[in-house]
Design a protein around this motif. Sequence first.
Motif, PDB file in Angstrom:
ATOM      1  N   PRO A 174      56.153   7.654 -19.940  1.00  0.00           N
ATOM      2  CA  PRO A 174      56.775   6.323 -19.921  1.00  0.00           C
ATOM      3  C   PRO A 174      58.287   6.448 -19.724  1.00  0.00           C
ATOM      4  N   GLY A 175      58.829   5.674 -18.810  1.00  0.00           N
ATOM      5  CA  GLY A 175      60.259   5.731 -18.535  1.00  0.00           C
ATOM      6  C   GLY A 175      60.626   6.639 -17.374  1.00  0.00           C
ATOM      7  N   SER A 176      59.733   7.550 -16.981  1.00  0.00           N
ATOM      8  CA  SER A 176      60.023   8.416 -15.838  1.00  0.00           C
ATOM      9  C   SER A 176      60.023   7.605 -14.552  1.00  0.00           C
ATOM     10  N   ARG A 177      60.878   8.026 -13.627  1.00  0.00           N
ATOM     11  CA  ARG A 177      60.929   7.375 -12.317  1.00  0.00           C
ATOM     12  C   ARG A 177      60.421   8.367 -11.277  1.00  0.00           C
ATOM     13  N   VAL A 178      59.272   8.065 -10.710  1.00  0.00           N
ATOM     14  CA  VAL A 178      58.586   9.010  -9.823  1.00  0.00           C
ATOM     15  C   VAL A 178      58.454   8.426  -8.425  1.00  0.00           C
ATOM     16  N   GLY A 179      58.817   9.216  -7.424  1.00  0.00           N
ATOM     17  CA  GLY A 179      58.596   8.848  -6.028  1.00  0.00           C
ATOM     18  C   GLY A 179      57.459   9.680  -5.458  1.00  0.00           C
ATOM     19  N   VAL A 180      56.694   9.103  -4.562  1.00  0.00           N
ATOM     20  CA  VAL A 180      55.598   9.829  -3.915  1.00  0.00           C
ATOM     21  C   VAL A 180      55.759   9.685  -2.403  1.00  0.00           C
ATOM     22  N   ILE A 181      55.889  10.830  -1.730  1.00  0.00           N
ATOM     23  CA  ILE A 181      55.973  10.813  -0.265  1.00  0.00           C
ATOM     24  C   ILE A 181      54.598  11.156   0.297  1.00  0.00           C
ATOM     25  N   GLY A 182      54.095  10.293   1.177  1.00  0.00           N
ATOM     26  CA  GLY A 182      52.785  10.524   1.777  1.00  0.00           C
ATOM     27  C   GLY A 182      51.707   9.849   0.953  1.00  0.00           C
ATOM     28  N   LEU A 183      50.862   9.073   1.601  1.00  0.00           N
ATOM     29  CA  LEU A 183      49.829   8.335   0.868  1.00  0.00           C
ATOM     30  C   LEU A 183      48.445   8.717   1.402  1.00  0.00           C
ATOM     31  N   GLY A 184      48.166  10.008   1.360  1.00  0.00           N
ATOM     32  CA  GLY A 184      46.851  10.504   1.763  1.00  0.00           C
ATOM     33  C   GLY A 184      46.053  10.913   0.532  1.00  0.00           C
ATOM     34  N   GLY A 185      45.229  11.957   0.699  1.00  0.00           N
ATOM     35  CA  GLY A 185      44.390  12.431  -0.395  1.00  0.00           C
ATOM     36  C   GLY A 185      45.208  12.783  -1.632  1.00  0.00           C
ATOM     37  N   LEU A 186      46.255  13.590  -1.445  1.00  0.00           N
ATOM     38  CA  LEU A 186      47.104  13.974  -2.574  1.00  0.00           C
ATOM     39  C   LEU A 186      47.968  12.809  -3.040  1.00  0.00           C
ATOM     40  N   GLY A 187      48.612  12.149  -2.087  1.00  0.00           N
ATOM     41  CA  GLY A 187      49.576  11.103  -2.435  1.00  0.00           C
ATOM     42  C   GLY A 187      48.949   9.970  -3.236  1.00  0.00           C
ATOM     43  N   HIS A 188      47.758   9.557  -2.841  1.00  0.00           N
ATOM     44  CA  HIS A 188      47.159   8.432  -3.569  1.00  0.00           C
ATOM     45  C   HIS A 188      46.804   8.835  -4.999  1.00  0.00           C
ATOM     46  N   MET A 189      46.471  10.119  -5.189  1.00  0.00           N
ATOM     47  CA  MET A 189      46.223  10.589  -6.557  1.00  0.00           C
ATOM     48  C   MET A 189      47.523  10.705  -7.344  1.00  0.00           C
ATOM     49  N   ALA A 190      48.598  11.138  -6.682  1.00  0.00           N
ATOM     50  CA  ALA A 190      49.900  11.215  -7.365  1.00  0.00           C
ATOM     51  C   ALA A 190      50.285   9.838  -7.887  1.00  0.00           C
ATOM     52  N   VAL A 191      50.056   8.800  -7.092  1.00  0.00           N
ATOM     53  CA  VAL A 191      50.383   7.437  -7.507  1.00  0.00           C
ATOM     54  C   VAL A 191      49.541   7.041  -8.723  1.00  0.00           C
TER      55      VAL A 191
END
Length: 351
Positions: A174-191
């Motif tokens: 909570p409170g972390s600011r996370v960016g995700v580059i790429g919205l494929g197999g890995l990226g959608h899981m990172a989100v």
Amino acid sequence: MKTIGYAASAAGAPLSPYAFERRALRPNDVAMEILYCGVCHTDLHMARNDWGWTTYPIVPGHEIVGRVIEVGPEVTRFKAGDAVAVGCMVDSCQRCDQCRKGEEQLCREGITQTYNCPDRMTGDITYGGYSKHVVVREEFVLSVPDGLDLSRAAPLLCAGITTYSPLRTWNVGPGSRVGVIGLGGLGHMAVKLASGLGAHVAVLSRSHDKQADARALGADELLVSTHKEAMVKAGSSFDLIVDTVPVRHDLNPYLPLLDVDGTLVIVGQVGPLEEPITTPLLLGRRRVAGSPIGGIAETGEMLDFCGRKNILPECEMIRMDAINEAFERMERSDVRYRFVIDMSSLPGRAA
Ligand SMILES: [Zn+2]
Ligand SMILES: [Zn+2]
């Protein structure tokens, strides 16, 4: 044990049915019937020898979910019928400092990968999850928690842990600011995982096209990386950026987005990137890092976390004989967000 799978016989060849043997059970082995196997970008690269180290024939697949059918006499944690999973590694030295602290993925002697890797005892090349059965030593078999939908869990074993591990390494919460580059197999899981951990999540994309998708996956915002003003405004606003892009690309637009001591972690591309400009790294004490999958204990933790939070990959189920078409579609990024092979579509039986 006789079994059947799908293999590529040469770099340009399509995958086709392939009959082969799984090893007889060693005392600490678990034999499983594979129910589902996810399709990872690595499978495509390895089947085509894009990295130059493929041994043919190759049976890809390292996002494996199934049920135990038999165990060796020394196996204590599993019994026939258990829902289990196997990811990207099937063995390691088990003795080095990294293995002892549960970071088998960083084994000093190198891991035994689930496919296209010599077995530590016999030297035989390992065959992966595009098959009916697999035999794996107990230490590398994971329990799938009750309530986690088996038909969607497979991509957690590579895409899931590959993105979960850096989130945990860099203490996202909570409170972390996370960016995700790429919205494929890995990226959608990172989100999904970063959002599940309570972080504020932004998808970094070249256009607005993915706005609705990013929101649906749990992202708080979409930042358009070609929008100069928005990028300037977003300067120094991320603690961690997870870069899932699986091809050569340019990090330079993203580095100034990191806050002081922030980290951009590469989990997708294996190989060269465009030349980085170091100025933002020095000025903000920012870091560029890499991260490979995660250890077995952490993979178990991730499966439990996903079970508790009901976090599941978005999957498109395919038949085994649709794999070549699936590879072509993956190359065009035409999948939302992971293909999963239903192994009941694979004819043939074990002896
Ligand atoms: Zn993978
Ligand atoms: Zn080791």
